[in-house]
Design a protein around this motif. Structure first.
Motif, PDB file in Angstrom:
ATOM      1  N   THR A  60      11.196   1.156  -5.551  1.00  0.00           N
ATOM      2  CA  THR A  60       9.736   1.132  -5.629  1.00  0.00           C
ATOM      3  C   THR A  60       9.251   1.754  -6.935  1.00  0.00           C
ATOM      4  O   THR A  60       8.296   1.266  -7.544  1.00  0.00           O
ATOM      5  CB  THR A  60       9.116   1.860  -4.427  1.00  0.00           C
ATOM      6  OG1 THR A  60       9.687   3.172  -4.317  1.00  0.00           O
ATOM      7  CG2 THR A  60       9.379   1.108  -3.140  1.00  0.00           C
ATOM      8  N   ILE A  70       4.691  -4.488  -4.489  1.00  0.00           N
ATOM      9  CA  ILE A  70       5.940  -4.361  -3.740  1.00  0.00           C
ATOM     10  C   ILE A  70       5.799  -5.083  -2.407  1.00  0.00           C
ATOM     11  O   ILE A  70       5.021  -4.686  -1.545  1.00  0.00           O
ATOM     12  CB  ILE A  70       6.294  -2.883  -3.518  1.00  0.00           C
ATOM     13  CG1 ILE A  70       6.433  -2.179  -4.874  1.00  0.00           C
ATOM     14  CG2 ILE A  70       7.579  -2.741  -2.708  1.00  0.00           C
ATOM     15  CD1 ILE A  70       6.515  -0.687  -4.779  1.00  0.00           C
ATOM     16  N   GLU A 128      16.988   1.049   0.422  1.00  0.00           N
ATOM     17  CA  GLU A 128      16.571   1.260  -0.967  1.00  0.00           C
ATOM     18  C   GLU A 128      17.730   0.946  -1.911  1.00  0.00           C
ATOM     19  O   GLU A 128      18.874   1.318  -1.645  1.00  0.00           O
ATOM     20  CB  GLU A 128      16.133   2.716  -1.166  1.00  0.00           C
ATOM     21  CG  GLU A 128      14.792   3.054  -0.556  1.00  0.00           C
ATOM     22  CD  GLU A 128      13.640   2.738  -1.480  1.00  0.00           C
ATOM     23  OE1 GLU A 128      13.771   2.955  -2.696  1.00  0.00           O
ATOM     24  OE2 GLU A 128      12.610   2.252  -0.996  1.00  0.00           O
TER      25      GLU A 128
END
Length: 256
Positions: A60, A70, A128
């Motif tokens: 991010t 995003i 992530e």
């Protein structure tokens, strides 16, 4: 010419299902679109600080630094940025130069070039992803020698426009170096920024359409539309700068 790179992995969860079986080697395709251009600009900007470039603390953070929204899902921006990063870091460029001598003789040179020498890419259990890119030594040396400062506000203004970003970076590099006006025909511009356009007229119409946005991103650009193409005139740099220990100082502010 850009050649697609290959990727070898022991997992199936790479990008948009690029790897199809354990240990297989697959072509990942060539980079394309505005996201690939933004990633390349990011790598060059950060490459002025170090040959090893971090893609941010998190995905991010990296995407925000590119000025992108995003979104998840198969067609979301997260997957798209990851795929374009992989394509950009794995592809190979074939550079060809042909010079014609005074007696009509031709001298052609071809060079294989890469942007990166390595990519360290990982994904956490939470989903992530993160990465570190090692720029190619020769590319990095050329970058340090020929880097051109770009204004982040101008890039943000053109964030979703591939041709707009191409024209902006082309103007930023070319205009401050001009000693006299230079007229480029639509066909000449097609070789610089319009390879995706099949016809010169199509490129000319598209450039006329987006040029106001490019000029808004680079107000100092002295560019005029002519019946045959564009007339380029000497212009100030996108941002005035001095170089202090590898840090660009622009109007008294440090750009990172």
């Amino acid at each position: 010419m850009v050649q697609p790179g290959v990727f070898r992995s022991d997992t199936r969860d790479v990008g948009n299902q690029i790897v199809t079986s354990k240990g297989s080697t697959d072509y990942v395709g060539v980079p394309y679109g505005p996201k690939a251009r933004l990633i390349l600009i990011y790598l060059q900007s950060e490459g002025l600080k170090s040959r090893v470039v971090s893609l941010g603390a998190t995905q991010t953070a990296f995407m925000r630094s590119l000025g992108l929204s995003i979104t998840g899902g198969v067609r979301g921006s997260i997957n798209a940025v990851k795929e374009q990063t992989l394509r950009l870091t794995r592809c190979q460029f074939v550079l060809q130069y042909t010079q014609v001598g005074p007696n009509g003789e031709e001298h052609t040179q071809m060079t294989d070039a890469r942007i990166t020498d390595g990519l360290d890419f990982w994904k956490s259990s939470s989903g992530e992803w993160n990465g570190v890119v090692e720029l190619n030594q020769k590319f990095h040396e050329n970058l340090l020698e020929h880097a051109v400062p770009l204004d982040k506000r101008g890039i943000a203004h053109l964030v979703g426009n591939s041709l707009g970003l191409d024209l902006y970076t082309f103007f930023a590099y070319r205009l401050p170096k001009l000693n006299k006006p230079l007229e480029l025909s639509w066909s000449q511009l097609q070789g610089q920024v319009g390879a995706e356009m099949k016809q010169h007229r199509q490129l000319g119409a598209r450039i006329r359409e987006i040029l106001p946005d490019v000029m808004a991103a680079y107000p100092e650009a002295n560019v005029e539309v002519t019946p045959r193409g564009l007339l380029l005139k000497s212009s100030p740099c996108v941002v005035p700068r001095t170089q202090v220990r590898g840090v660009s100082v622009v109007d008294g502010k440090i750009l990172t």
